[in-house]
Write a protein that holds these residues in place. Sequence first.
Motif, PDB file in Angstrom:
ATOM      1  N   TYR A   1       0.763  -1.028   0.403  1.00  0.00           N
ATOM      2  CA  TYR A   1       0.090   0.087  -0.133  1.00  0.00           C
ATOM      3  C   TYR A   1       0.997   1.277  -0.453  1.00  0.00           C
ATOM      4  O   TYR A   1       2.018   0.981   0.656  1.00  0.00           O
ATOM      5  CB  TYR A   1      -1.222  -0.106   0.775  1.00  0.00           C
ATOM      6  N   ARG A   2       0.076   2.726  -0.493  1.00  0.00           N
ATOM      7  CA  ARG A   2       1.257   3.605  -0.563  1.00  0.00           C
ATOM      8  C   ARG A   2       0.762   4.852   0.225  1.00  0.00           C
ATOM      9  O   ARG A   2      -0.738   5.360  -0.181  1.00  0.00           O
ATOM     10  CB  ARG A   2       1.736   4.183  -1.317  1.00  0.00           C
ATOM     11  N   GLN A   3       0.686   5.683   0.917  1.00  0.00           N
ATOM     12  CA  GLN A   3       0.158   7.125   2.020  1.00  0.00           C
ATOM     13  C   GLN A   3       1.314   8.002   0.952  1.00  0.00           C
ATOM     14  O   GLN A   3       2.573   8.061   1.560  1.00  0.00           O
ATOM     15  CB  GLN A   3       0.128   6.808   2.641  1.00  0.00           C
TER      16      GLN A   3
ATOM     17  N   ARG B   1      -4.762   6.111   2.548  1.00  0.00           N
ATOM     18  CA  ARG B   1      -3.630   4.828   2.014  1.00  0.00           C
ATOM     19  C   ARG B   1      -3.952   4.474   1.321  1.00  0.00           C
ATOM     20  O   ARG B   1      -5.428   4.339   0.798  1.00  0.00           O
ATOM     21  CB  ARG B   1      -3.366   4.491   3.154  1.00  0.00           C
ATOM     22  N   GLU B   2      -3.691   4.456   0.155  1.00  0.00           N
ATOM     23  CA  GLU B   2      -4.654   3.232  -1.418  1.00  0.00           C
ATOM     24  C   GLU B   2      -3.379   2.031  -1.558  1.00  0.00           C
ATOM     25  O   GLU B   2      -2.391   1.543  -1.567  1.00  0.00           O
ATOM     26  CB  GLU B   2      -4.743   3.849  -2.730  1.00  0.00           C
ATOM     27  N   LEU B   3      -4.515   0.516  -1.633  1.00  0.00           N
ATOM     28  CA  LEU B   3      -3.451  -0.786  -2.358  1.00  0.00           C
ATOM     29  C   LEU B   3      -2.691  -0.157  -3.043  1.00  0.00           C
ATOM     30  O   LEU B   3      -3.025   0.440  -4.508  1.00  0.00           O
ATOM     31  CB  LEU B   3      -4.551  -1.904  -2.655  1.00  0.00           C
TER      32      LEU B   3
ATOM     33  N   THR C   1      -1.388  -6.652  -4.143  1.00  0.00           N
ATOM     34  CA  THR C   1      -0.800  -7.847  -3.614  1.00  0.00           C
ATOM     35  C   THR C   1      -0.968  -9.337  -4.089  1.00  0.00           C
ATOM     36  O   THR C   1      -0.915  -8.911  -5.474  1.00  0.00           O
ATOM     37  CB  THR C   1      -2.713  -8.162  -3.318  1.00  0.00           C
TER      38      THR C   1
ATOM     39  N   GLU D   1      -3.107  -2.141  -8.745  1.00  0.00           N
ATOM     40  CA  GLU D   1      -4.097  -0.553  -8.257  1.00  0.00           C
ATOM     41  C   GLU D   1      -4.095   0.243 -10.331  1.00  0.00           C
ATOM     42  O   GLU D   1      -3.010  -0.771 -11.309  1.00  0.00           O
ATOM     43  CB  GLU D   1      -4.129   0.061  -8.019  1.00  0.00           C
TER      44      GLU D   1
ATOM     45  N   TYR E   1       5.403   3.586   1.224  1.00  0.00           N
ATOM     46  CA  TYR E   1       4.840   2.324   0.948  1.00  0.00           C
ATOM     47  C   TYR E   1       5.211   1.644   1.998  1.00  0.00           C
ATOM     48  O   TYR E   1       6.034   1.297   2.804  1.00  0.00           O
ATOM     49  CB  TYR E   1       5.822   2.087  -0.866  1.00  0.00           C
TER      50      TYR E   1
ATOM     51  N   ASN F   1       2.073  -4.817   3.823  1.00  0.00           N
ATOM     52  CA  ASN F   1       0.932  -5.223   4.671  1.00  0.00           C
ATOM     53  C   ASN F   1       0.852  -7.740   4.567  1.00  0.00           C
ATOM     54  O   ASN F   1       1.448  -7.624   3.265  1.00  0.00           O
ATOM     55  CB  ASN F   1      -0.506  -4.816   4.042  1.00  0.00           C
TER      56      ASN F   1
ATOM     57  N   TRP G   1       1.501  -4.732   9.670  1.00  0.00           N
ATOM     58  CA  TRP G   1       1.819  -3.842   9.112  1.00  0.00           C
ATOM     59  C   TRP G   1       3.337  -3.734   9.226  1.00  0.00           C
ATOM     60  O   TRP G   1       3.948  -4.068  10.114  1.00  0.00           O
ATOM     61  CB  TRP G   1       1.192  -2.141   8.701  1.00  0.00           C
TER      62      TRP G   1
END
Length: 119
Positions: free
Chosen positions: A37-39, A45-47, A50, A60, A93, A96, A109
């Motif tokens: 994930y990143r923010q 925070r977004e995926l 995976t 994404e 980044y 997860n 996390w």
Amino acid sequence: QVQLVESGGGLVQAGGSLRLSCAASRSIFGFIAMGWYRQAPGKQRELVATITSGGSTNYEDSVKGRFTISRDNAKNTVYLQMISLKPEDTAVYYCNAQGYDSGKPRDYWGQGTQVTVSS
């Protein structure tokens, strides 16, 4: 208690590449899925990507074709290969892992690694 330790972040010019690593403190076989994930500053925070225990991947939309997630079960490590990086990829980044703790679903996390892409 599971620990996830990210590495590989840094400063790179637009168009460059980085590979992030996430090392788990125990076998990753037991996790349902692992991901990145990143923010970015001021954003949620977004995926990013995976990978399931069976190897299925999901990305994404904005990173499809540029980022590749993979796992090395022998090393208890998940990777995120990033190419053709853009300034909008700049973010912290986070690794997860989705697993179980005492029979209950739980998310684990890492502490995050900074990726900065300059234009």
